[in-house]
Each structure stands twice: as C-alpha cells, then as structure tokens.
Enzyme design. Structure first.
Site, PDB file in Angstrom:
ATOM      1  N   GLY A 245      -5.751   4.434   5.405  1.00 44.20           N
ATOM      2  CA  GLY A 245      -6.614   5.221   6.290  1.00 44.20           C
ATOM      3  C   GLY A 245      -7.361   4.356   7.286  1.00 44.20           C
ATOM      4  CB  VAL A 246      -9.180   1.107   7.049  1.00 46.09           C
ATOM      5  CG1 VAL A 246     -10.277   1.559   6.104  1.00 46.09           C
ATOM      6  CG2 VAL A 246      -8.154   0.269   6.326  1.00 46.09           C
TER       7      VAL A 246
ATOM      8  CD  GLU B 223      -7.584  -1.939  14.633  1.00 48.34           C
ATOM      9  OE1 GLU B 223      -8.745  -2.004  14.156  1.00 48.34           O
ATOM     10  OE2 GLU B 223      -7.247  -2.467  15.710  1.00 48.34           O
TER      11      GLU B 223
ATOM     12  CG  HIS C 143      -2.027   0.983   1.186  1.00 46.63           C
ATOM     13  ND1 HIS C 143      -1.881   2.315   1.505  1.00 46.63           N
ATOM     14  CD2 HIS C 143      -3.327   0.830   0.857  1.00 46.63           C
ATOM     15  CE1 HIS C 143      -3.044   2.948   1.401  1.00 46.63           C
ATOM     16  NE2 HIS C 143      -3.943   2.074   1.003  1.00 46.63           N
TER      17      HIS C 143
ATOM     18  CB  ILE D 131      -0.030   6.135   1.301  1.00 46.02           C
ATOM     19  CG1 ILE D 131       0.684   7.033   0.285  1.00 46.02           C
ATOM     20  CG2 ILE D 131      -1.139   6.912   2.026  1.00 46.02           C
ATOM     21  CD1 ILE D 131      -0.201   7.506  -0.848  1.00 46.02           C
TER      22      ILE D 131
END
Ligand code: BDE
Length: 148
Positions: A60-61, A65, A51, A57
């Site tokens: 975002g998830v 978390e 990723h 990067i």
C-alpha cells in the site's frame, strides 16, 4: 508536450528510475488543476518477491508512492517559468493525510491515479488523490508537496 506522456517524457520530469519509477503513462493533464496517470502492475515487480512470497500484493505504501509520483508530475509541469529559473526547484512530499487502503492490488491490475489540486500556494500544494482499479477505489490520500 502531447498526451499521453510515456516513459520517454516521464524520465525527463521525474528523477525516479527503476525499480522506483512507478508511473507508466500520463493520460490527462490540466495544468495547476488535475492529472490522471497509469501504472500497469506486472508479476515482475521486484517488490512482489518479498510482499509476500507466493502471495503477491502491491505494498500500500508503494501505491501511495506511485500516486505521489503522478502528483509530482502535475506539480512540476505546473511550475511557472519564472520559478524554474531560481534554485533547483525540487518538489518533495512533506505530509500525507487521510490515507486509506481500501482494496489489495494484484499482478495484472492497472491502476488509474486521479489527483486534483485542493490548495495551491507558491510553496505548498495539497492534492487529493485516488488509486482506482476496475473503477473501484483501491487507495486514497491527501498529499502535501513543498516546492523548493
Ligand atoms: C485489503 C485491503 C487493502 N489492502 C490490502 C488488503 C488485503 O487483503 N491484504 N491482504 C494481505 C494478505 C497477506 C498475506 Br501474507 C496473506 O496470507 C493473506 Br490471505 C492476505 O490477504
């Protein structure tokens, strides 16, 4: 427990382990009210492998978390002793609202998570969280946790 809480303390509070433990330190804690946690993001994070290849990067998830893990520490340490005696007193996240990914997070960034309790019931907690990098909001969310 003395602040800051570090790895040794955190693994006694959270069940998460590498590569899914995303909290390095707790620097501020007001039981039942507010918590500040830190994650140092390094190029060695396993998720950067995919990723994205050549363009690391932080997903975002996973920022959310990490925020939830910081919130989990607040909720866990705020549980009254009387409740800890019953059941397994697990804390799990059951909803997220108003999630926003504002800025990308890169290797070398230090994320400061600040969460404050919005609504506290005996079984359901709602927290407002921000993920800050260089004093700018990189992500934000409202998190709802259930206490078993
Ligand atoms: C911006 C705000 C919040 N979260 C992420 C962003 C962001 O800029 N993501 N960028 C992803 C991205 C992925 C690939 Br692959 C790519 O080739 C490029 Br240029 C990107 O910016």
């Amino acid at each position: 427990m003395d602040l800051p809480l570090t790895y040794k303390d955190i693994i006694k509070i959270l069940p998460h382990r590498h590569p899914f433990l995303f909290v390095d330190m707790i620097t501020e804690l007001e039981l039942g009210e507010r918590v500040v946690g830190i994650k140092n993001v390094t190029i060695n994070e396993p998720f950067f492998m995919g990723h994205f290849p050549g363009k690391p990067i932080m997903p975002g998830v996973l920022v959310i978390e990490a925020m939830a893990q910081v919130g989990g520490i607040l909720a866990k340490l705020s549980q009254p002793e009387s409740m800890k005696k019953k059941g397994d007193n697990a804390i799990y996240f059951v909803a997220m609202d108003k999630v926003r990914f504002r800025k990308p997070i890169f290797p070398g960034d230090q994320i400061h998570f600040e969460l404050t309790a919005m609504r506290k019931g005996s079984r359901i907690w709602k927290m407002k969280g921000k993920a800050m990098v260089n004093k700018k909001v990189a992500a934000e969310a409202e998190l709802v946790a259930a206490i078993k």
